[in-house]
Scaffold this motif. Structure first.
Motif, mmCIF file in Angstrom:
data_model
loop_
_atom_site.group_PDB
_atom_site.id
_atom_site.type_symbol
_atom_site.label_atom_id
_atom_site.label_comp_id
_atom_site.label_asym_id
_atom_site.label_seq_id
_atom_site.Cartn_x
_atom_site.Cartn_y
_atom_site.Cartn_z
ATOM 1 N N GLU A 114 32.562 47.343 64.297
ATOM 2 C CA GLU A 114 33.558 48.271 63.788
ATOM 3 C C GLU A 114 34.877 48.089 64.543
ATOM 4 O O GLU A 114 34.982 48.371 65.723
ATOM 5 N N GLY A 115 35.869 47.554 63.840
ATOM 6 C CA GLY A 115 37.196 47.396 64.419
ATOM 7 C C GLY A 115 37.476 46.080 65.106
ATOM 8 O O GLY A 115 38.569 45.882 65.626
ATOM 9 N N TRP A 116 36.543 45.138 65.118
ATOM 10 C CA TRP A 116 36.789 43.867 65.809
ATOM 11 C C TRP A 116 36.007 42.728 65.171
ATOM 12 O O TRP A 116 35.013 42.928 64.494
ATOM 13 N N LEU A 117 36.503 41.520 65.413
ATOM 14 C CA LEU A 117 35.835 40.284 65.001
ATOM 15 C C LEU A 117 36.069 39.261 66.102
ATOM 16 O O LEU A 117 37.187 39.126 66.606
ATOM 17 N N VAL A 118 35.018 38.567 66.495
ATOM 18 C CA VAL A 118 35.088 37.562 67.557
ATOM 19 C C VAL A 118 34.605 36.232 67.033
ATOM 20 O O VAL A 118 33.603 36.163 66.319
ATOM 21 N N SER A 119 35.324 35.177 67.383
ATOM 22 C CA SER A 119 34.911 33.811 67.069
ATOM 23 C C SER A 119 34.773 33.059 68.390
ATOM 24 O O SER A 119 35.755 32.890 69.116
ATOM 25 N N ARG A 120 33.537 32.623 68.691
ATOM 26 C CA ARG A 120 33.273 31.909 69.944
ATOM 27 C C ARG A 120 33.061 30.437 69.641
ATOM 28 O O ARG A 120 32.207 30.091 68.836
ATOM 29 N N GLY A 121 33.827 29.601 70.306
ATOM 30 C CA GLY A 121 33.712 28.160 70.113
ATOM 31 C C GLY A 121 33.634 27.448 71.446
ATOM 32 O O GLY A 121 33.462 28.073 72.496
ATOM 33 N N LEU A 122 33.784 26.142 71.408
ATOM 34 C CA LEU A 122 33.713 25.350 72.632
ATOM 35 C C LEU A 122 34.897 25.615 73.554
ATOM 36 O O LEU A 122 34.811 25.413 74.755
ATOM 37 N N ARG A 123 36.012 26.063 72.970
ATOM 38 C CA ARG A 123 37.206 26.335 73.781
ATOM 39 C C ARG A 123 37.314 27.801 74.176
ATOM 40 O O ARG A 123 38.374 28.255 74.576
ATOM 41 N N GLY A 124 36.231 28.565 74.044
ATOM 42 C CA GLY A 124 36.246 29.961 74.446
ATOM 43 C C GLY A 124 36.177 30.892 73.248
ATOM 44 O O GLY A 124 35.983 30.469 72.113
ATOM 45 N N ALA A 125 36.351 32.170 73.524
ATOM 46 C CA ALA A 125 36.247 33.192 72.484
ATOM 47 C C ALA A 125 37.628 33.745 72.146
ATOM 48 O O ALA A 125 38.484 33.883 73.012
ATOM 49 N N ARG A 126 37.800 34.043 70.869
ATOM 50 C CA ARG A 126 39.025 34.701 70.404
ATOM 51 C C ARG A 126 38.610 35.953 69.660
ATOM 52 O O ARG A 126 37.698 35.920 68.849
ATOM 53 N N GLN A 127 39.310 37.046 69.948
ATOM 54 C CA GLN A 127 38.978 38.328 69.331
ATOM 55 C C GLN A 127 40.204 38.910 68.657
ATOM 56 O O GLN A 127 41.320 38.793 69.154
ATOM 57 N N VAL A 128 39.980 39.541 67.511
ATOM 58 C CA VAL A 128 41.046 40.194 66.776
ATOM 59 C C VAL A 128 40.585 41.598 66.410
ATOM 60 O O VAL A 128 39.397 41.817 66.155
ATOM 61 N N ARG A 129 41.518 42.540 66.427
ATOM 62 C CA ARG A 129 41.216 43.914 66.001
ATOM 63 C C ARG A 129 41.367 43.977 64.490
ATOM 64 O O ARG A 129 42.468 43.918 63.963
ATOM 65 N N ASP A 161 46.388 40.377 64.329
ATOM 66 C CA ASP A 161 46.454 41.831 64.478
ATOM 67 C C ASP A 161 47.789 42.254 65.086
ATOM 68 O O ASP A 161 48.620 41.415 65.433
ATOM 69 N N THR A 162 47.980 43.562 65.204
ATOM 70 C CA THR A 162 49.250 44.097 65.700
ATOM 71 C C THR A 162 49.468 43.808 67.181
ATOM 72 O O THR A 162 50.583 43.937 67.668
ATOM 73 N N PHE A 163 48.429 43.400 67.897
ATOM 74 C CA PHE A 163 48.533 43.114 69.323
ATOM 75 C C PHE A 163 48.836 41.643 69.592
ATOM 76 O O PHE A 163 48.869 41.209 70.734
ATOM 77 N N GLY A 164 49.015 40.857 68.530
ATOM 78 C CA GLY A 164 49.349 39.441 68.680
ATOM 79 C C GLY A 164 48.152 38.511 68.742
ATOM 80 O O GLY A 164 48.320 37.302 68.875
ATOM 81 N N ALA A 165 46.941 39.042 68.653
ATOM 82 C CA ALA A 165 45.742 38.190 68.683
ATOM 83 C C ALA A 165 45.589 37.483 67.344
ATOM 84 O O ALA A 165 46.002 37.992 66.298
ATOM 85 N N ARG A 166 44.992 36.287 67.380
ATOM 86 C CA ARG A 166 44.837 35.455 66.181
ATOM 87 C C ARG A 166 43.471 34.791 66.222
ATOM 88 O O ARG A 166 43.061 34.264 67.251
ATOM 89 N N VAL A 167 42.767 34.848 65.081
ATOM 90 C CA VAL A 167 41.460 34.211 64.968
ATOM 91 C C VAL A 167 41.418 33.430 63.669
ATOM 92 O O VAL A 167 41.873 33.905 62.639
ATOM 93 N N GLU A 168 40.880 32.204 63.740
ATOM 94 C CA GLU A 168 40.663 31.386 62.543
ATOM 95 C C GLU A 168 39.165 31.291 62.296
ATOM 96 O O GLU A 168 38.409 30.993 63.217
ATOM 97 N N ILE A 169 38.764 31.559 61.041
ATOM 98 C CA ILE A 169 37.352 31.413 60.692
ATOM 99 C C ILE A 169 37.234 30.676 59.370
ATOM 100 O O ILE A 169 38.164 30.660 58.568
ATOM 101 N N ASP A 170 36.092 30.075 59.172
ATOM 102 C CA ASP A 170 35.789 29.396 57.922
ATOM 103 C C ASP A 170 35.380 30.460 56.905
ATOM 104 O O ASP A 170 34.471 31.249 57.177
ATOM 105 N N PRO A 171 36.016 30.513 55.722
ATOM 106 C CA PRO A 171 35.634 31.525 54.728
ATOM 107 C C PRO A 171 34.169 31.441 54.307
ATOM 108 O O PRO A 171 33.580 32.444 53.903
ATOM 109 N N ARG A 172 33.559 30.254 54.428
ATOM 110 C CA ARG A 172 32.143 30.113 54.074
ATOM 111 C C ARG A 172 31.244 30.981 54.952
ATOM 112 O O ARG A 172 30.169 31.393 54.528
ATOM 113 N N VAL A 173 31.695 31.266 56.184
ATOM 114 C CA VAL A 173 30.922 32.136 57.070
ATOM 115 C C VAL A 173 30.824 33.529 56.458
ATOM 116 O O VAL A 173 29.764 34.156 56.467
#
Length: 197
Positions: free
Chosen positions: A96-111, A132-144
């Motif tokens: 609720e309120g967040w999404l995280v993508s963890r890869g080989l280069r670390g984790a990125r989280q967006v609100r 998000d409004t805090f400047g965070a950015r996450v890229e995900i594959d839409p197939r996920v």
């Protein structure tokens, strides 16, 4: 100086400090409400198989031709490793309120309850870019999202919250496309299961 027989314990203070640090590092929401990419392990095994198959094929061809040397074997191992790094899937989870993508280069989280934009990037592989409004950015594959209805549901609900707040200024079209694709694939699955296809 303290009177004899009185000891000061810093264990409670240290535990509270560690708890606060864990709370800052942990994603928002309780673990029971977290949706995970249930196909991640399968995708990881596929990337390992592809890289291993390429490596074995290259080594066998070189060995059969009689040109296998240490230098060439090192080159083929490097090529197999590079293919694995390219194919390695990110592990996506959302609450609720967040999404995280963890890869080989670390984790990125967006609100996701404070989204500003959702864009679909076309190219070699389609990517959904969330900001998000805090400047965070996450890229995900839409197939996920397509293959994990719980993840899609979580993102869709939070994107609606962002739209109601007025922070989501760009991205309703991209979300609608993902929603249409999910609906289409769900209908196809229902038809296959019921034998109507």
């Amino acid at each position: 100086m303290l009177p004899p027989g009185i000891r000061v314990s810093t264990v409670g203070v240290m535990e509270r400090r560690n708890d606060a640090r864990k709370a800052l590092d942990a994603p928002l929401g309780s673990p029971a409400e977290v949706a995970h990419d249930r196909l991640w392990a399968q995708d990881l095994r596929s990337s390992i198989r592809c890289a291993a198959a390429l490596l074995i094929l290259l080594l066998l061809i070189d060995w059969a031709a009689g040109t296998l040397t240490t230098l060439r074997a090192t080159l083929w191992v490097s090529l197999g490793l590079l293919l694995f790094l390219v194919l390695h899937p990110n592990r996506v989870s959302a609450g609720e309120g967040w999404l995280v993508s963890r890869g080989l280069r670390g984790a990125r989280q967006v609100r996701t309850d404070h989204l500003v934009s959702v864009r679909c990037m076309d190219g070699v592989g389609r990517r959904l870019v969330l900001r998000d409004t805090f400047g965070a950015r996450v890229e995900i594959d839409p197939r996920v999202l397509v293959s994990n209805p719980a993840l899609w549901h979580r993102l869709d609900e939070d994107a609606r919250v962002s739209a109601l707040r007025g922070s989501l200024t760009c991205g309703e079209t991209a979300l609608r496309r993902v929603s249409e694709r999910i609906d289409r694939e769900t209908a196809q699955t229902v038809f296959k299961v019921s034998g109507l296809d």
